[in-house]
Motif scaffolding. Structure first.
Motif, mmCIF file in Angstrom:
data_model
loop_
_atom_site.group_PDB
_atom_site.id
_atom_site.type_symbol
_atom_site.label_atom_id
_atom_site.label_comp_id
_atom_site.label_asym_id
_atom_site.label_seq_id
_atom_site.Cartn_x
_atom_site.Cartn_y
_atom_site.Cartn_z
ATOM 1 N N ALA A 24 -16.752 -17.128 -26.129
ATOM 2 C CA ALA A 24 -17.471 -17.593 -24.941
ATOM 3 C C ALA A 24 -18.102 -18.960 -25.177
ATOM 4 O O ALA A 24 -18.059 -19.848 -24.314
ATOM 5 C CB ALA A 24 -18.539 -16.566 -24.556
ATOM 6 N N VAL A 25 -18.690 -19.142 -26.372
ATOM 7 C CA VAL A 25 -19.277 -20.442 -26.708
ATOM 8 C C VAL A 25 -18.206 -21.530 -26.720
ATOM 9 O O VAL A 25 -18.426 -22.656 -26.249
ATOM 10 C CB VAL A 25 -19.998 -20.366 -28.071
ATOM 11 N N LEU A 26 -17.022 -21.211 -27.229
ATOM 12 C CA LEU A 26 -15.926 -22.186 -27.264
ATOM 13 C C LEU A 26 -15.521 -22.624 -25.861
ATOM 14 O O LEU A 26 -15.378 -23.820 -25.583
ATOM 15 C CB LEU A 26 -14.733 -21.582 -28.008
ATOM 16 N N LEU A 27 -15.343 -21.638 -24.957
ATOM 17 C CA LEU A 27 -14.937 -21.975 -23.592
ATOM 18 C C LEU A 27 -16.006 -22.795 -22.878
ATOM 19 O O LEU A 27 -15.714 -23.822 -22.237
ATOM 20 C CB LEU A 27 -14.632 -20.694 -22.816
ATOM 21 N N VAL A 28 -17.264 -22.344 -22.984
ATOM 22 C CA VAL A 28 -18.354 -23.075 -22.330
ATOM 23 C C VAL A 28 -18.500 -24.468 -22.936
ATOM 24 O O VAL A 28 -18.721 -25.464 -22.223
ATOM 25 C CB VAL A 28 -19.671 -22.285 -22.444
ATOM 26 N N GLY A 29 -18.355 -24.556 -24.249
ATOM 27 C CA GLY A 29 -18.485 -25.859 -24.909
ATOM 28 C C GLY A 29 -17.413 -26.836 -24.471
ATOM 29 O O GLY A 29 -17.691 -28.029 -24.250
ATOM 30 N N ILE A 30 -16.175 -26.374 -24.346
ATOM 31 C CA ILE A 30 -15.089 -27.262 -23.895
ATOM 32 C C ILE A 30 -15.374 -27.787 -22.497
ATOM 33 O O ILE A 30 -15.198 -28.982 -22.201
ATOM 34 C CB ILE A 30 -13.744 -26.510 -23.948
ATOM 35 N N VAL A 31 -15.848 -26.878 -21.610
ATOM 36 C CA VAL A 31 -16.161 -27.305 -20.234
ATOM 37 C C VAL A 31 -17.303 -28.328 -20.232
ATOM 38 O O VAL A 31 -17.236 -29.357 -19.553
ATOM 39 C CB VAL A 31 -16.515 -26.081 -19.374
ATOM 40 N N LEU A 32 -18.342 -28.068 -21.021
ATOM 41 C CA LEU A 32 -19.485 -28.990 -21.066
ATOM 42 C C LEU A 32 -19.086 -30.343 -21.659
ATOM 43 O O LEU A 32 -19.545 -31.391 -21.190
ATOM 44 C CB LEU A 32 -20.620 -28.366 -21.879
ATOM 45 N N ILE A 33 -18.243 -30.336 -22.679
ATOM 46 C CA ILE A 33 -17.798 -31.606 -23.281
ATOM 47 C C ILE A 33 -17.006 -32.423 -22.267
ATOM 48 O O ILE A 33 -17.197 -33.640 -22.135
ATOM 49 C CB ILE A 33 -16.960 -31.334 -24.545
ATOM 50 N N ARG A 34 -16.128 -31.782 -21.532
ATOM 51 C CA ARG A 34 -15.341 -32.502 -20.521
ATOM 52 C C ARG A 34 -16.236 -33.084 -19.432
ATOM 53 O O ARG A 34 -16.076 -34.241 -19.021
ATOM 54 C CB ARG A 34 -14.301 -31.572 -19.914
ATOM 55 N N LEU A 35 -17.181 -32.281 -18.965
ATOM 56 C CA LEU A 35 -18.087 -32.771 -17.922
ATOM 57 C C LEU A 35 -18.943 -33.923 -18.446
ATOM 58 O O LEU A 35 -19.153 -34.925 -17.739
ATOM 59 C CB LEU A 35 -18.982 -31.624 -17.426
ATOM 60 N N THR A 36 -19.434 -33.794 -19.669
ATOM 61 C CA THR A 36 -20.271 -34.846 -20.251
ATOM 62 C C THR A 36 -19.483 -36.143 -20.417
ATOM 63 O O THR A 36 -19.972 -37.233 -20.080
ATOM 64 C CB THR A 36 -20.831 -34.395 -21.604
ATOM 65 N N MET A 37 -18.251 -36.039 -20.932
ATOM 66 C CA MET A 37 -17.445 -37.248 -21.145
ATOM 67 C C MET A 37 -17.072 -37.906 -19.813
ATOM 68 O O MET A 37 -17.038 -39.131 -19.695
ATOM 69 C CB MET A 37 -16.187 -36.905 -21.934
ATOM 70 N N THR A 38 -16.805 -37.085 -18.789
ATOM 71 C CA THR A 38 -16.504 -37.652 -17.460
ATOM 72 C C THR A 38 -17.702 -38.409 -16.904
ATOM 73 O O THR A 38 -17.575 -39.510 -16.355
ATOM 74 C CB THR A 38 -16.100 -36.529 -16.497
ATOM 75 N N LEU A 39 -18.900 -37.832 -17.061
ATOM 76 C CA LEU A 39 -20.115 -38.495 -16.586
ATOM 77 C C LEU A 39 -20.367 -39.797 -17.339
ATOM 78 O O LEU A 39 -20.718 -40.824 -16.732
ATOM 79 C CB LEU A 39 -21.304 -37.546 -16.733
ATOM 80 N N ILE A 40 -20.175 -39.772 -18.646
ATOM 81 C CA ILE A 40 -20.408 -40.981 -19.450
ATOM 82 C C ILE A 40 -19.407 -42.071 -19.076
ATOM 83 O O ILE A 40 -19.768 -43.258 -18.984
ATOM 84 C CB ILE A 40 -20.314 -40.633 -20.950
ATOM 85 N N ARG A 41 -18.162 -41.710 -18.841
ATOM 86 C CA ARG A 41 -17.162 -42.705 -18.451
ATOM 87 C C ARG A 41 -17.516 -43.342 -17.114
ATOM 88 O O ARG A 41 -17.361 -44.553 -16.936
ATOM 89 C CB ARG A 41 -15.781 -42.060 -18.386
ATOM 90 N N ARG A 42 -17.995 -42.543 -16.172
ATOM 91 C CA ARG A 42 -18.343 -43.100 -14.858
ATOM 92 C C ARG A 42 -19.557 -44.020 -14.936
ATOM 93 O O ARG A 42 -19.602 -45.058 -14.269
ATOM 94 C CB ARG A 42 -18.612 -41.959 -13.879
ATOM 95 N N LEU A 43 -20.523 -43.659 -15.776
ATOM 96 C CA LEU A 43 -21.745 -44.457 -15.862
ATOM 97 C C LEU A 43 -21.567 -45.686 -16.751
ATOM 98 O O LEU A 43 -22.143 -46.745 -16.478
ATOM 99 C CB LEU A 43 -22.902 -43.596 -16.403
ATOM 100 N N GLY A 44 -20.793 -45.557 -17.814
ATOM 101 C CA GLY A 44 -20.711 -46.645 -18.790
ATOM 102 C C GLY A 44 -19.599 -47.628 -18.572
ATOM 103 O O GLY A 44 -19.651 -48.744 -19.087
ATOM 104 N N ARG A 45 -18.576 -47.267 -17.827
ATOM 105 C CA ARG A 45 -17.416 -48.151 -17.682
ATOM 106 C C ARG A 45 -17.777 -49.472 -17.033
ATOM 107 O O ARG A 45 -17.272 -50.523 -17.415
ATOM 108 C CB ARG A 45 -16.331 -47.446 -16.868
ATOM 109 N N ASN A 46 -18.668 -49.447 -16.056
ATOM 110 C CA ASN A 46 -19.044 -50.675 -15.340
ATOM 111 C C ASN A 46 -20.369 -51.264 -15.803
ATOM 112 O O ASN A 46 -20.730 -52.361 -15.367
ATOM 113 C CB ASN A 46 -19.119 -50.391 -13.839
ATOM 114 N N ASN A 47 -21.096 -50.549 -16.656
ATOM 115 C CA ASN A 47 -22.424 -51.009 -17.072
ATOM 116 C C ASN A 47 -22.484 -51.489 -18.516
ATOM 117 O O ASN A 47 -23.498 -52.070 -18.913
ATOM 118 C CB ASN A 47 -23.444 -49.878 -16.883
ATOM 119 N N LEU A 48 -21.432 -51.254 -19.303
ATOM 120 C CA LEU A 48 -21.434 -51.642 -20.705
ATOM 121 C C LEU A 48 -20.229 -52.521 -21.008
ATOM 122 O O LEU A 48 -19.189 -52.389 -20.347
ATOM 123 C CB LEU A 48 -21.387 -50.391 -21.607
#
Length: 289
Positions: A24-48
């Motif tokens: 369960a931790v593995l599945l939840v962790g994969i989902v959280l990592i994907r969501l986190t990386m998507t958010l970082i890409r959207r925020l950082g691509r145009n600001n950094l």
């Protein structure tokens, strides 16, 4: 006997529960990592800047993966203090065995902080010139002008002189040439300025400049400096010499060849040299009487 069997069943059930919780931790962790990386890409691509954005996303991704692995091992019942101690000893051993890699990592951090160049810039390091493809913790990847892939260690970059050829929007081309001693330098300068005025990629501001370099053996040496936009530099460098040569030819301005004056050992008067054309002889002629 029955108590032993019961204890074994309980232990097996607990192990199964640990495996299920780890899954369960593995599945939840994969989902959280994907969501986190998507958010970082959207925020950082145009600001950094591109290189900082790339390194930041890689660092956060690997950090999240490590945290996920630690959480899974913890759910499976491993003693994390023992694992962390072993990892620390392993890290020290690897550090001693890979001092060059550690030096490259530290040099990469200095390059990221100082930012002498960015991804997409054209740089020259020693005898290597090319476009920066990526700036990583261990090395910088370049693509040369003849489409070769070059990897330069960060430690080499820190210790070398780096020329960033695309940092500023304009560049200057210094053309070295010589004119005959009989030429008027004011007339030469006007001819150079007229040649530049006919070239559409040369900039009016900064103004082209002629600089006298010295008296040579056969010529008056000058430097003519012309500016252009960075993207037009190669075109300007290839077209300006031909336009100046054509302008000099139209105005009768001489670009001299090397000349030498011969004098006798006891005289300042130059020796007279006469070129005599050989007389053609007919093979059937008789010798003179």
């Amino acid at each position: 006997m029955e108590a032993t069997d019961t204890l074994g069943q309980v232990t097996q059930a607990l192990n199964m529960m640990n495996v299920l919780r780890a899954g369960a931790v593995l599945l939840v962790g994969i989902v959280l990592i994907r969501l986190t990386m998507t958010l970082i890409r959207r925020l950082g691509r145009n600001n950094l800047p591109r290189q900082q954005y790339t390194l930041l996303t890689r660092f956060i991704f690997y950090a999240l993966v490590v945290l996920l692995l630690i959480s899974i091992l913890h759910e499976l019942g491993f003693n994390m203090s023992v694992l962390l101690g072993a990892a620390g000893i392993l890290t020290v051993a690897v550090g001693f065995a890979s001092q060059t890699s550690a030096s490259n990592v530290i040099s990469g951090l200095f390059l990221i902080g100082e930012r002498p160049f960015s991804v997409g810039d054209v740089i020259r390091v020693a005898d290597i010139s090319g476009e920066v493809l990526s700036v990583d913790l261990l090395s910088v990847k370049l693509r040369t002008f003849d489409n070769l892939y070059v990897r330069v260690p960060n430690e080499t970059l820190i210790k070398s002189n780096i020329t960033n050829m695309s940092r500023f929007p304009i560049r200057r081309f210094d053309l070295l040439l010589g004119v005959a001693y009989k030429e008027d330098l004011g007339r030469v300068q006007r001819a150079l300025e007229e040649a530049v005025a006919q070239n559409p990629v040369c900039l009016v501001d900064p103004k082209p400049q002629m600089i006298f370099q010295g008296f040579a053996d056969s010529s008056l040496n000058i430097q003519f400096s012309v500016w252009s936009a960075r993207e037009n530099f190669l075109e300007m460098r290839n077209t300006i010499p031909q336009q100046i040569r054509d302008r000099f030819a139209a105005d009768g301005i001489e670009i001299p060849y090397p000349r030498r004056t011969l004098t006798g050992s006891d005289s300042e008067t130059p020796l007279r040299v006469e070129v005599v054309q050989p007389v053609a002889r007919d093979t059937q002629d008789n010798p003179p009487d």
